[in-house]
Write an enzyme that holds these catalytic residues in place. Structure first.
Site, PDB file in Angstrom:
ATOM      1  N   MET A   1      51.689  33.306  47.929  1.00 35.07           N
ATOM      2  CA  MET A   1      50.959  32.176  47.248  1.00 35.07           C
ATOM      3  C   MET A   1      49.747  31.819  47.909  1.00 35.07           C
ATOM      4  O   MET A   1      49.314  30.649  47.924  1.00 35.07           O
ATOM      5  CB  MET A   1      52.132  30.898  47.201  1.00 35.07           C
ATOM      6  CG  MET A   1      53.152  30.899  46.471  1.00 35.07           C
ATOM      7  SD  MET A   1      53.933  29.663  45.691  1.00 35.07           S
ATOM      8  CE  MET A   1      54.368  28.841  47.175  1.00 35.07           C
TER       9      MET A   1
ATOM     10  N   LEU B   1      47.639  32.915  53.734  1.00 35.99           N
ATOM     11  CA  LEU B   1      48.154  34.036  54.642  1.00 35.99           C
ATOM     12  C   LEU B   1      48.155  33.689  55.993  1.00 35.99           C
ATOM     13  O   LEU B   1      47.285  33.164  56.486  1.00 35.99           O
ATOM     14  CB  LEU B   1      47.419  35.242  54.121  1.00 35.99           C
ATOM     15  CG  LEU B   1      47.321  35.690  52.630  1.00 35.99           C
ATOM     16  CD1 LEU B   1      46.419  37.001  52.605  1.00 35.99           C
ATOM     17  CD2 LEU B   1      48.281  35.642  52.154  1.00 35.99           C
TER      18      LEU B   1
ATOM     19  N   HIS C   1      52.869  36.991  56.584  1.00 33.46           N
ATOM     20  CA  HIS C   1      52.273  37.949  55.353  1.00 33.46           C
ATOM     21  C   HIS C   1      51.593  39.005  55.911  1.00 33.46           C
ATOM     22  O   HIS C   1      51.950  40.295  55.182  1.00 33.46           O
ATOM     23  CB  HIS C   1      51.099  37.051  54.491  1.00 33.46           C
ATOM     24  CG  HIS C   1      51.551  35.808  53.964  1.00 33.46           C
ATOM     25  ND1 HIS C   1      51.182  34.692  54.441  1.00 33.46           N
ATOM     26  CD2 HIS C   1      52.644  35.332  52.947  1.00 33.46           C
ATOM     27  CE1 HIS C   1      51.762  33.701  53.583  1.00 33.46           C
ATOM     28  NE2 HIS C   1      52.653  34.079  52.641  1.00 33.46           N
TER      29      HIS C   1
ATOM     30  N   GLN D   1      65.677  33.284  49.074  1.00 41.03           N
ATOM     31  CA  GLN D   1      64.722  34.039  48.175  1.00 41.03           C
ATOM     32  C   GLN D   1      65.199  35.458  48.174  1.00 41.03           C
ATOM     33  O   GLN D   1      65.018  36.046  46.963  1.00 41.03           O
ATOM     34  CB  GLN D   1      63.270  33.829  48.345  1.00 41.03           C
ATOM     35  CG  GLN D   1      62.251  34.461  47.650  1.00 41.03           C
ATOM     36  CD  GLN D   1      60.658  33.919  47.690  1.00 41.03           C
ATOM     37  OE1 GLN D   1      60.564  32.975  47.228  1.00 41.03           O
ATOM     38  NE2 GLN D   1      60.126  34.486  48.680  1.00 41.03           N
TER      39      GLN D   1
ATOM     40  N   VAL E   1      58.345  36.240  61.373  1.00 40.84           N
ATOM     41  CA  VAL E   1      57.502  36.274  62.261  1.00 40.84           C
ATOM     42  C   VAL E   1      57.367  34.831  63.125  1.00 40.84           C
ATOM     43  O   VAL E   1      56.984  33.901  62.148  1.00 40.84           O
ATOM     44  CB  VAL E   1      56.145  36.781  61.744  1.00 40.84           C
ATOM     45  CG1 VAL E   1      55.139  36.693  62.993  1.00 40.84           C
ATOM     46  CG2 VAL E   1      56.182  38.084  61.378  1.00 40.84           C
TER      47      VAL E   1
ATOM     48  N   MET F   1      56.479  31.252  61.312  1.00 36.30           N
ATOM     49  CA  MET F   1      55.155  31.271  60.480  1.00 36.30           C
ATOM     50  C   MET F   1      55.464  30.687  59.262  1.00 36.30           C
ATOM     51  O   MET F   1      56.416  31.253  58.405  1.00 36.30           O
ATOM     52  CB  MET F   1      54.482  32.314  60.698  1.00 36.30           C
ATOM     53  CG  MET F   1      54.155  32.920  61.960  1.00 36.30           C
ATOM     54  SD  MET F   1      52.642  32.971  62.175  1.00 36.30           S
ATOM     55  CE  MET F   1      52.406  33.477  63.989  1.00 36.30           C
TER      56      MET F   1
HETATM   57  O1  PAF Z   1      57.522  33.384  48.903  1.00 31.73           O
HETATM   58  C1  PAF Z   1      56.555  32.946  48.142  1.00 31.73           C
HETATM   59  O2  PAF Z   1      55.344  32.932  48.551  1.00 31.73           O
HETATM   60  C2  PAF Z   1      56.627  32.996  46.667  1.00 31.73           C
HETATM   61  O3  PAF Z   1      58.000  32.370  46.593  1.00 31.73           O
HETATM   62  C3  PAF Z   1      56.430  33.998  45.638  1.00 31.73           C
HETATM   63  C4  PAF Z   1      57.552  35.254  46.224  1.00 31.73           C
HETATM   64  C5  PAF Z   1      55.135  34.521  45.914  1.00 31.73           C
HETATM   65  C6  PAF Z   1      56.789  33.575  44.405  1.00 31.73           C
HETATM   66  O4  PAF Z   1      55.839  32.747  43.963  1.00 31.73           O
END
Ligand code: PAF
Length: 283
Positions: A30, A33, A37, A153, A176, A184
């Site tokens: 999303m 970053l 990420h 998730q 991380v 983070m």
């Molecule tokens: O983990 C995230 O940033 C979000 O839940 C994702 C997997 C990009 C879905 O919008």
């Protein structure tokens, strides 16, 4: 590096990459970053020949009183980082591109979505699974990369992929942490200095839990009590949940007699932070 806003154009580039025989990796994000990420992007780069990062603040995974509108969107900095890391394509659609009309088709993974974050964010995983399924359909990656900080998730997406026979490998990458232990998160930037200081109690509580388990404590209620004590001694921090669940179906475990996920969510001011560890009972 290509920055693409439409599904149509993205599909054209992906088809070209496939025609060249390249393996495709996807890092769904999303935006906002951070090093977490970046670790996913690095792994994707190492393992796949064509690396796609999606940047999309997905409205369907936010509840009515959550932070959708204030969620950070530093798009320039994000695309700069992606370019520096050798990403091939950033897919950054507008909400209308992903949801051109009222969405009435949802992907819902039952059972695994019920506890932990699902208890206080009832439609969250439905939104996550739906958008991730859409991203998989658009990009058709061979592998997709997710951070273990969002352990639930990862479990929910793994189950979705398995139940729906989606042809994609889910790669889960380690949490991380900042040097002082805070996991983070894009939401860490909401914290003021005092809240940032108090946020260390998440890692402290999890570290204590690990010590207790290693020392032979298997009673989840006792471990949770010790964790609560640490967290409630911080004035700015309010517990959403502390749970110990089995590491497959995420159902509550009264006794740690198999690998377990110890997970917690707290509010610090208006900011909701999550963290977790996986523990094994001593042999
Ligand atoms: O983990 C995230 O940033 C979000 O839940 C994702 C997997 C990009 C879905 O919008």
């Amino acid at each position: 590096m290509l920055i693409v806003k439409t599904i149509h154009e993205t599909r054209i580039h992906i088809t070209e990459a496939r025609a060249l025989g390249k393996t495709i990796g996807l890092v769904p994000t999303m935006g906002a970053l951070h090093e977490g990420h970046f670790s996913l992007i690095r792994r994707c780069r190492d393992e796949c020949e064509y690396c796609v990062v999606s940047i999309f603040v997905n409205p369907t995974q936010f509840g009515p009183n959550e932070d959708l509108n204030r969620y950070p969107r530093p798009f320039e900095a994000d695309t700069r980082s992606c370019r520096e890391m050798g990403v091939d394509l950033v897919f950054a659609p507008e909400p209308d591109e992903m949801y051109p009309h009222e969405n009435i088709t949802w992907v819902q993974v039952e059972k695994l979505s019920e506890h932990l974050c699902g208890a206080s964010r009832p439609d969250h995983f439905r939104g996550v699974c739906t958008v991730v399924a859409k991203l998989f359909n658009i990009i058709q990656p061979d592998s997709a990369y997710f951070g273990q900080k969002d352990a639930q998730q990862v479990a929910v997406i793994q189950r979705m992929v398995s139940d729906l026979n989606m042809p994609v490998e889910i790669r889960s990458c380690p949490i991380v942490r900042e040097p002082d232990g805070l996991a983070m998160s894009s939401r860490n930037r909401y914290l003021n200095p005092e809240q940032r200081r108090q946020s260390l109690c998440l890692f402290e509580a999890l570290s204590l839990a690990r010590e207790l388990v290693c020392g032979g404590q298997a009673n989840s209620a006792i471990i949770i009590e010790h964790m609560q004590e640490i967290i409630t001694s911080h004035s700015e921090v309010r517990i959403d949940y502390i749970s110990i669940v089995d590491n497959t179906l995420l159902q509550p475990l009264l006794k740690i007699d198999r690998p377990a996920l110890i997970a917690l969510a707290v509010y610090i001011g208006r900011t909701r932070l999550i963290d977790n560890i996986i523990v094994d009972p001593p042999a």
